[in-house]
Design an enzyme around this catalytic site. Structure first.
Site, PDB file in Angstrom:
ATOM      1  N   SER A 138     -14.190  27.037  -3.907  1.00  0.00           N
ATOM      2  CA  SER A 138     -15.476  27.440  -3.513  1.00  0.00           C
ATOM      3  C   SER A 138     -16.646  26.964  -4.643  1.00  0.00           C
ATOM      4  O   SER A 138     -17.545  26.741  -4.605  1.00  0.00           O
ATOM      5  CB  SER A 138     -15.953  28.607  -2.895  1.00  0.00           C
ATOM      6  OG  SER A 138     -15.386  28.484  -1.718  1.00  0.00           O
ATOM      7  N   SER A 176     -17.520  26.681  -0.659  1.00  0.00           N
ATOM      8  CA  SER A 176     -18.684  27.395   0.039  1.00  0.00           C
ATOM      9  C   SER A 176     -20.035  27.483  -0.751  1.00  0.00           C
ATOM     10  O   SER A 176     -21.049  27.784  -0.163  1.00  0.00           O
ATOM     11  CB  SER A 176     -18.276  28.770   0.223  1.00  0.00           C
ATOM     12  OG  SER A 176     -18.028  29.545  -0.805  1.00  0.00           O
ATOM     13  N   LYS A 202     -26.104  32.546  -6.165  1.00  0.00           N
ATOM     14  CA  LYS A 202     -25.402  32.220  -4.842  1.00  0.00           C
ATOM     15  C   LYS A 202     -25.740  33.558  -3.947  1.00  0.00           C
ATOM     16  O   LYS A 202     -25.599  34.660  -4.568  1.00  0.00           O
ATOM     17  CB  LYS A 202     -23.891  32.109  -4.835  1.00  0.00           C
ATOM     18  CG  LYS A 202     -22.921  31.909  -3.657  1.00  0.00           C
ATOM     19  CD  LYS A 202     -21.678  31.728  -3.770  1.00  0.00           C
ATOM     20  CE  LYS A 202     -20.662  31.360  -2.333  1.00  0.00           C
ATOM     21  NZ  LYS A 202     -19.573  30.900  -2.608  1.00  0.00           N
TER      22      LYS A 202
END
Lengths: 95, 482, 482
Positions: free
Chosen positions: C175, C151, C76
């Protein structure tokens, strides 16, 4: 709870975020909605409750006073917006 | 109208740790700009603070030395404001649970009385970087080497009533932290910085007046001047019927002017909240006892020892014991020079006056205790007169020489202590002073003492200043009273 | 090849059936051909990946390979990667190339894993749809106009589309779990403090936790084995032994006590979602688990508490983005205030600014007690609910989200509706508990997830429960391509 335009302007200044007229109008609505959501908190009885700053019930570990970092200025300043003679440059600060 | 002056101090004490409070970066003074600013100090994204144990130990030592309660569970808060020398956009500090609770410091004043100044609390925090305002094409340069240096901020109660009291307290605190070894005390490098809160109130009134804060005073002299200046400024305003504005002011020691500081005050809402990157710090008995065991002899204990071991007066003892450096210099001087009273007189007289007149710190004193001790020894054994000794002192100070005996020889300051030679001079001088001799012999004991001076002048002159005054005196007495 | 799990690829590498270079080349090719549909990557590091793959093959030859040596994966774009730009989905960090690694980055690098690039995400991890990225929205491989959740939507989409077998992710309010559910993969948010946050760009420090995403529970276990552990650079990481999370995967679930919070199973919950979750729970009963209703009385306050605490922490955490030391700086600032206000107005997107402003407001003078302090107290009530629940049950199960992936743009105009997406996930972040999302069925042809919440440090048990479920179901094997 409704938040006023003045509140938004004050908070935007504290947070150092420039907002124009149109944004203030939009933020007035969005922030008021968010605060309405948040106002549910007031329904909870917390008279006997200690605030919880952290999920862990632990204490801070302390580090030995030993130098572990070396000078890495060149690498750090290579990614800086503006430097001169090893200093970071900003518009003149008036005290 | 009569006014009461009310003064409180906030003192930023840089702790003498090797590394910063939340990173393993060196805190050594004077490095190239930003060469001691690591990823954590620069607030690079994703970096996290890890607290330095030594900073806590030093803070606890301070707390124990001012007889304060130590907070067993202290918490760090974030104080939010934007400033280019504050990389994270918040200062990590302590608000609700400072590590050192209420305490006190007893300060000896010039009139011999003692004043107790209460410490409200002392908290640990990180220092900011430095803004350099020299011209970078109209820009300001930021050096973050200092950012993250551990500080304790000591906050007093508004217990001081004059600039002199405030300075006496400041000196005492300086002595305390340097004696503890938790701060190098180097004020010109900013290791100890004073903020002064001043307010006035009509004499005898209970309620305090509106106060101003004058920031970042880094010498005792500027501090004293700044307080006098602020008291006068406030008095002028109040006596003209005006009101004091609560504000932060900057004092310029060179122009002896102060002005309001606006930039940092703007929309002043620091939004303190507990720092979620740091857990509460819990200090157990073992930690506190370890800190206690590291406490060196503190000024008050040292003062008592100076009085009993060296027979010093209360006042001399308190001045000489106040700072670790002064105390060490005194003891080194005595170890070489033997006469403690004489050593005290020289340190508090000639040496202190000289430091003051040149606005220098004791740390910059060019004389060693060994040199001063050697000089004391030569005064007490009669090799030099006190006038001659001052000339030797001058030679040591300016670096003309480093050896006391060599300087005495080079400057021809050795006193003549040969009794025969001195007797000859006395006889020659007295031969031309019949009238004064007669006067002396008719006079009573009290008047005689006065008249002695009339003989000493010509004697010293005849001996070109090198005759030992003590011996001259003895010989003279014998001859006159025959 | 791309349908194989990490565990299978690890065996293939070990047996020499395939080389790291072949694997990296294969997955890089898939990213090149397919990611224009998903936009799941912000940066693809082809050259570095191939170099790392060659090094991995070399290391394997030398006989010191780990289970991760040569396994391709993605980070990420919130984890700092030395020499590879790390944007956090923001214009603010569009060109930010950190000169340091996050601890998670370092650990995976040291294990020999081969990073293929950095995945897309909601800006600064604030969002539940991966639409707020400065680098454009990510699309869910399961539906052309569907969001992947957020997210960590880029990581979830990339794993679901078989562009990588596994990816790192972070979870502040859901997330990891919400996008895992919406993309039909398995994701784990560990106990707060289990995985180091150093170098993971902070959103809300007391809630953020790094974790894992892969298709199977076993792969999550393998990944957590590498990522978990104490880090001296993160004061909030826990010094506690890391077990081998694969060791207990095959333990029997006989006697496992499952709690179903009545507050989560109300008439608000759609009957389709209710059916999917009940079906999953019947599977657990077949495996020997027992089920009981429990209560989390303050569950309905979690979102309110979260939307005070997370914005408050983020308002301070994001102050460091000021245009001074790194990152975006506005053109030709007139003065310091202009530098700050324009840099931050131009560098941050709308949702980030909203949250900073909400947080600033909640912390400001006059509102602190009513908002921040109150939220902290409610946070404790929520934690207490879980502590009480875990006296009765071993794990808590619920839907991960109220509904499957929604249509892009559907919720972007109304922040509050978007916030409700995390209604089942957010309270575990407030309490700091570990939780997983496991594929448990389809609704309208879109995947939905079963959330399994465990007691502190019970990751092994969660992974065991998820793995056993995956032995008797094949939801986790469904591919969006099929």
């Amino acid at each position: 709870m409704a938040i006023s335009r003045q509140d938004i302007e004050k908070v935007a200044l504290l947070a150092r975020i420039k907002v124009d007229e149109a944004q203030v109008t939009a933020l007035e609505k969005d922030l008021s909605n968010i605060l309405d959501l948040v106002d549910q908190l007031q329904s909870a009885d917390t008279s006997q409750t200690e605030p919880m700053a952290h999920p862990l019930d632990a204490a801070q570990r302390l580090r030995a006073d030993t130098v572990t970092e070396t000078d890495n200025r060149a690498a750090f300043q290579a990614i800086a917006p503006s430097t001169e003679n090893g200093l970071y440059l900003v518009p003149r600060v008036i005290e | 109208m009569q006014w009461d002056i009310v003064i409180g101090l906030e003192i930023h004490v840089q702790l003498a740790t090797k590394t910063k409070i939340f990173s393993g970066t060196s805190t050594a003074y004077g490095a190239e700009p930003n060469s001691q600013a690591s990823a954590v100090d620069l607030a690079m994204p994703g970096t996290l603070p890890v607290a330095n144990e030594q900073a806590f130990k030093y803070a606890v030592m301070f707390g124990l030395a001012v007889d304060a309660e130590i907070c067993r569970r202290s918490v760090f808060e974030r104080k939010n404001y934007f400033y280019p020398d504050l990389p994270k956009g918040y200062q990590t500090t302590q608000l609700e649970r400072p590590i050192v609770g209420p305490g006190h410091v007893d300060v000896e004043l010039a009139d011999g009385s003692t004043k107790r100044v209460r410490i409200h609390h002392a908290h640990l925090e990180e220092d900011a970087g430095k803004s350099l305002h020299e011209d970078f094409h109209g820009m300001t340069g930021i050096d973050l080497n200092r950012a993250g240096t551990p500080l304790i901020e000591v906050v007093t109660e508004p217990d001081m009533r004059s600039a002199e009291e405030a300075v006496a307290f400041a000196r005492k605190l300086h002595g305390l932290v340097t004696s503890l070894g938790i701060c190098d005390g180097n004020m010109s490098e900013g290791s100890l910085r004073f903020d002064v809160n001043v307010s006035l109130k009509p004499a005898g009134d209970e309620t305090l007046g509106t106060r101003t804060e004058t920031k970042n005073l880094n010498s005792f002299r500027f501090m004293e001047q700044a307080i006098h200046h602020e008291v006068e400024r406030q008095m002028d305003i109040l006596e003209d019927g005006g009101r004091i504005v609560q504000e932060t002011r900057l004092y310029n020691g060179d122009t002896q002017q102060s002005r309001s500081m606006r930039s940092k005050e703007e929309a002043n809402d620091y939004r303190y909240f507990p720092c979620p990157d740091l857990l509460p710090v819990e200090l157990d008995d073992a930690f506190i006892e370890d800190a206690r065991s590291r406490l060196p002899e503190l000024p008050d204990a040292r003062k008592a020892r100076f009085q009993s071991d060296y027979g010093l007066t209360d006042y001399d003892a308190s001045l000489l014991s106040s700072s670790a450096r002064m105390a060490a210099l005194f003891e080194e001087t005595v170890s070489h020079g033997k006469d403690a009273k004489l050593a005290a007189n020289w340190l508090l007289g000639e040496l202190s006056a000289r430091l003051n007149s040149e606005d220098r710190e004791l740390a910059d004193c060019p004389l060693t205790g060994g040199q001063l001790g050697a000089l004391i020894l030569r005064i007490s054994d009669g090799t030099v007169s006190s006038t001659g000794a001052k000339k030797v002192f001058e030679g040591l100070w300016t670096g003309e020489g480093s050896d006391v005996d060599e300087l005495i020889d080079a400057k021809g300051l050795k006193q003549v202590s040969d009794t025969g030679a001195l007797e000859k001079i006395v006889e020659e001088v007295l031969a031309g002073m019949g009238e004064q001799i007669a006067q002396y012999q008719e006079a009573d004991e009290k008047k005689r003492k006065k008249l002695m001076g009339g003989f000493m002048g010509p004697l010293m002159k005849a001996s070109k200043g090198q005759g030992n005054p003590k011996l001259f005196n003895e010989i003279l007495k014998k001859k006159l009273e025959r | 090849m791309h349908n194989k799990t990490v565990a299978q690829l690890s065996h293939a590498l070990e047996s020499g059936e395939v080389s790291s270079v072949e694997l990296a080349t294969h997955f890089l090719e898939r990213i090149r051909l397919q990611d224009n549909r998903y936009n799941s990557f912000i940066t693809v590091t082809e050259e570095a990946a191939l170099a790392d793959a060659r090094a991995a093959d070399e290391r394997r030859k030398q006989g010191n390979a780990t289970p991760w040596t040569g396994i391709p994966f993605a980070h990420k774009d919130i984890f700092c990667t030395e020499g590879v730009r790390t944007t956090c989905g923001s214009k603010m960090l569009e060109n930010f190339v950190p000169p340091y690694d996050a601890t998670v980055t370092r650990k995976l690098r040291e294990a020999g894993a081969v990073c293929l690039g950095k995945t897309n995400m909601d800006e600064f991890a604030m969002g539940s749809s991966s639409e707020s990225s400065y680098f454009g929205a990510t699309t869910n491989p399961w539906g052309e106009r569907r969001v992947p959740g957020g997210s960590s939507g880029g990581s979830a989409a990339a794993v679901a589309a078989r562009l990588v077998p596994a990816a790192t992710a972070t979870d502040t309010g859901g997330s990891i779990r919400q996008p895992a559910a919406l993309c039909g993969i398995t994701g784990l948010k560990p106990t707060y403090g289990r995985v180091s946050r150093y170098g993971m760009i902070a959103f809300a420090s007391s809630l953020d936790q790094g974790g894992t995403m892969a298709r199977t529970a076993e792969d999550n276990a393998l990944m957590l084995n590498v990522m978990a552990g104490f880090d001296p650079k993160d004061s909030t990481s826990i010094d506690r032994e890391v077990p081998d999370y694969t060791a207990s995967l095959n333990d029997s679930l006989k006697g496992l006590r499952i709690g179903l919070p009545k507050e989560y199973f109300t008439d608000q919950l759609s009957s389709e979602m209710n059916n999917v979750v009940r079906e999953a729970i019947r599977e657990y009963e077949k495996l020997g688990a027992t089920v009981q209703e429990i209560s989390l009385p303050h569950a309905d306050l979690a979102i309110a508490a979260y939307y005070v605490i997370a914005p408050a922490e983020c308002s301070a955490n994001l102050s460091r983005f000021d245009g001074v030391r790194y990152g975006y700086r506005c053109e030709a600032p007139r003065d310091l205030m202009d530098l700050y206000t324009r840099t931050r107005a131009e560098g941050f997107g709308a949702e980030v600014k909203r949250r900073i402003l909400v947080g600033t407001y909640a912390l400001s003078a006059g509102y602190f007690d009513a908002y921040y302090l109150k939220a902290q107290k409610v946070r404790r009530l929520i934690q207490q609910d879980f502590i009480n629940a875990f006296k009765q049950v071993d794990v808590i199960m619920s839907p991960t989200t109220p509904s499957p992936a929604f249509i892009q743009g559907e919720k972007t105009d109304d922040p509050v509706t978007m916030y409700l997406e995390d209604i089942f996930t957010i309270s575990t972040n407030l309490a700091g508990l570990p939780a997983m999302s496991v594929p448990a069925g389809l609704m309208e042809g879109l995947p939905v997830g079963l959330q399994i919440i465990g007691d502190y440090f019970s990751e092994a048990r969660l992974l065991n429960a998820a793995h056993q479920y995956q032995q008797v179901t094949d939801w986790h094997q469904l591919s969006p391509d099929a």
